[in-house]
Design a protein around this motif. Sequence first.
Motif, PDB file in Angstrom:
ATOM      1  N   LEU B  69       0.624   4.961  -1.061  1.00  0.00           N
ATOM      2  CA  LEU B  69       1.113   6.342  -1.228  1.00  0.00           C
ATOM      3  C   LEU B  69       0.299   7.133  -2.252  1.00  0.00           C
ATOM      4  O   LEU B  69      -0.109   8.267  -1.974  1.00  0.00           O
ATOM      5  CB  LEU B  69       2.593   6.347  -1.601  1.00  0.00           C
ATOM      6  N   PRO B  70       0.038   6.572  -3.451  1.00  0.00           N
ATOM      7  CA  PRO B  70      -0.823   7.327  -4.380  1.00  0.00           C
ATOM      8  C   PRO B  70      -2.174   7.673  -3.755  1.00  0.00           C
ATOM      9  O   PRO B  70      -2.658   8.797  -3.920  1.00  0.00           O
ATOM     10  CB  PRO B  70      -1.004   6.380  -5.569  1.00  0.00           C
ATOM     11  N   LEU B  71      -2.745   6.737  -3.011  1.00  0.00           N
ATOM     12  CA  LEU B  71      -4.045   7.021  -2.387  1.00  0.00           C
ATOM     13  C   LEU B  71      -3.905   8.107  -1.308  1.00  0.00           C
ATOM     14  O   LEU B  71      -4.776   8.963  -1.171  1.00  0.00           O
ATOM     15  CB  LEU B  71      -4.619   5.744  -1.774  1.00  0.00           C
ATOM     16  N   GLY B  72      -2.808   8.060  -0.560  1.00  0.00           N
ATOM     17  CA  GLY B  72      -2.565   9.103   0.444  1.00  0.00           C
ATOM     18  C   GLY B  72      -2.457  10.470  -0.207  1.00  0.00           C
ATOM     19  O   GLY B  72      -2.984  11.475   0.289  1.00  0.00           O
ATOM     20  N   ILE B 148      -5.416  -9.677   5.037  1.00  0.00           N
ATOM     21  CA  ILE B 148      -6.400  -8.914   4.255  1.00  0.00           C
ATOM     22  C   ILE B 148      -6.795  -7.646   5.015  1.00  0.00           C
ATOM     23  O   ILE B 148      -6.783  -6.536   4.460  1.00  0.00           O
ATOM     24  CB  ILE B 148      -7.650  -9.784   3.972  1.00  0.00           C
ATOM     25  N   GLY B 149      -7.093  -7.825   6.311  1.00  0.00           N
ATOM     26  CA  GLY B 149      -7.476  -6.675   7.133  1.00  0.00           C
ATOM     27  C   GLY B 149      -6.344  -5.673   7.257  1.00  0.00           C
ATOM     28  O   GLY B 149      -6.556  -4.456   7.184  1.00  0.00           O
ATOM     29  N   GLY B 150      -5.127  -6.180   7.433  1.00  0.00           N
ATOM     30  CA  GLY B 150      -3.966  -5.305   7.582  1.00  0.00           C
ATOM     31  C   GLY B 150      -3.722  -4.488   6.330  1.00  0.00           C
ATOM     32  O   GLY B 150      -3.471  -3.276   6.384  1.00  0.00           O
ATOM     33  N   GLY B 151      -3.800  -5.147   5.165  1.00  0.00           N
ATOM     34  CA  GLY B 151      -3.576  -4.438   3.904  1.00  0.00           C
ATOM     35  C   GLY B 151      -4.630  -3.369   3.669  1.00  0.00           C
ATOM     36  O   GLY B 151      -4.333  -2.222   3.313  1.00  0.00           O
ATOM     37  N   MET B 152      -5.888  -3.752   3.935  1.00  0.00           N
ATOM     38  CA  MET B 152      -6.982  -2.815   3.681  1.00  0.00           C
ATOM     39  C   MET B 152      -6.936  -1.632   4.653  1.00  0.00           C
ATOM     40  O   MET B 152      -7.065  -0.479   4.248  1.00  0.00           O
ATOM     41  CB  MET B 152      -8.317  -3.553   3.795  1.00  0.00           C
ATOM     42  N   LEU B 153      -6.719  -1.936   5.938  1.00  0.00           N
ATOM     43  CA  LEU B 153      -6.648  -0.846   6.917  1.00  0.00           C
ATOM     44  C   LEU B 153      -5.436   0.039   6.621  1.00  0.00           C
ATOM     45  O   LEU B 153      -5.487   1.257   6.774  1.00  0.00           O
ATOM     46  CB  LEU B 153      -6.582  -1.403   8.349  1.00  0.00           C
ATOM     47  N   GLY B 154      -4.350  -0.597   6.143  1.00  0.00           N
ATOM     48  CA  GLY B 154      -3.151   0.180   5.817  1.00  0.00           C
ATOM     49  C   GLY B 154      -3.437   1.236   4.752  1.00  0.00           C
ATOM     50  O   GLY B 154      -3.090   2.412   4.909  1.00  0.00           O
ATOM     51  N   ILE B 155      -4.117   0.845   3.692  1.00  0.00           N
ATOM     52  CA  ILE B 155      -4.359   1.785   2.585  1.00  0.00           C
ATOM     53  C   ILE B 155      -5.391   2.835   3.007  1.00  0.00           C
ATOM     54  O   ILE B 155      -5.271   4.026   2.660  1.00  0.00           O
ATOM     55  CB  ILE B 155      -4.756   1.016   1.292  1.00  0.00           C
ATOM     56  N   THR B 158      -3.528   5.384   5.338  1.00  0.00           N
ATOM     57  CA  THR B 158      -2.672   6.325   4.616  1.00  0.00           C
ATOM     58  C   THR B 158      -3.521   7.376   3.903  1.00  0.00           C
ATOM     59  O   THR B 158      -3.165   8.558   3.858  1.00  0.00           O
ATOM     60  CB  THR B 158      -1.793   5.575   3.605  1.00  0.00           C
ATOM     61  N   THR B 159      -4.659   6.960   3.367  1.00  0.00           N
ATOM     62  CA  THR B 159      -5.548   7.908   2.678  1.00  0.00           C
ATOM     63  C   THR B 159      -6.095   8.944   3.659  1.00  0.00           C
ATOM     64  O   THR B 159      -6.120  10.146   3.375  1.00  0.00           O
ATOM     65  CB  THR B 159      -6.706   7.136   2.008  1.00  0.00           C
TER      66      THR B 159
END
Lengths: 234, 247
Positions: B69-72, B148-155, B158-159
């Motif tokens: 969220l902060p990155l988004g 790892i891929g899911g977390g990274m793609l998620g952030i 959102t950004t």
Amino acid sequence: MIEVIGLTRRFGRSAAVDDLSFTVNPGKITGFLGPNGAGKTTTLRIILGLDRPTTGRATVNGVPYRTLDRPLTHVGALLDASAVQGGRRADQHLQWLARTNGISFRGINGLLETVGLGDAGRRRVGGLSLGMKQRLGVAAALLGDPEVLLLDEPLNGLDPEGIRWMRGLLKSLAAEGRTVLVSSHLMHEMAVTADHLIVIGRGRLLADTEITQFVRPGMSLEDTFMRVIEESAP
Amino acid sequence: MNTVAAEWIKLRTLRSTWWVLGVGVLTALGLTALGASTVISRWDPGRTGEQAAMGIVVAVHVGVVLAQLPLGMLGTMSISGEYTSGMIHTTFVATPSRSRVLLAKASVLGGLAVAASLLIAIPGYLYGLTVASAFDPTLPPVEAWTVIGGGMLGIVTTTMLGLALGATFRNGVVATSVLVVVMVLVPFAGRMLPGGEVVNSILPGYPALQLVEQMPDIMPDAAAFAVLGFWAVVPLLVAILADQRVA
């Protein structure tokens, strides 16, 4: 050189600019005059590719602005000097702008000196007065050493010393052979600065002439301007 | 490249960028450290070294998803701030191609999102290894790459969504509100409402949580990746096309 050819811009049913044509030539200061809402800023925005005309076109050095490669090296513009993000330092503002057009950072400190912000370069833009922001805006316009300058109300917020400085700067830029288009509401200042005038009202061209021919005998520029605007009203 | 470099200067010369990144990364790291310690202390002593390694990867990527969220919001602010101040006109006078400006912002923000995920994942993983040393963690198993891929793609998604919303609404408050509704409110409510599974499987919030194993699987992992990818790319393309039409 700036050419505006049959330019019309409608917003809904009303025309902000109505079949406007004029040419701004190099080597002199051209004043761009008109009452509020006459269409000056719309015209400047279209010349800079920020807005599209309904019909007609505007070119800079013969081509539409949006097709210029590294446009800041051809055209310098000052639109609204207070439209800057306040969190950045003045020199950082010029850095990102220079980078967009691949312009070296080396000239930035000198440029800040030129516009009288030598000491303020490392201050945040948000803390600068309007007059200082105006000087920063001039520095931004000069960043790419452009042949064409478009300045919208560059005298806003300047103190008397600043106004005198701006007058000298504009004259020297024109003397270097650049094309200088300046909009202003300050008639007394235009009377002593401009060589040529383009006057518009309700989006239409009212006058495009040397200032010496525009001003009527025995009248000031301000009186002549008011008369011309009145005569053009329906 | 000039446009990308200029957008990087713009982003790094605002203090708010570093505040947002600092708050996002440090909060995620702190919560991950707390959460990992709690989870690991409850592990069954019979857990294998490979399961332990997987558990650490999962705990760490919960932190990565928390920082989205902060990155988004950083994505939103990177363009809404220019519209609010009016500086966007200077940007477009310098770079008349609006799509180029938006894609340059996307590149810089995408890089920052990946950097933020690594700044959370790597120290978090090393910390987890020390806390779970009694289990003799091995190298993470192959399934860890999904996390790892899911977390990274998620952030990253959102950004990008934050940037797209900022470019579309041009107002930070409106764009941020929409971002929070899409990312948090609807997925949260969706868990309790009939048909919520369908909604959650097409919005970007749930797939990331599923991939980091915080929610039950309601779609194949490949579908979860596809949904995240869709939300990373399509809103941005819509914003670009809408801009082409206006100016």
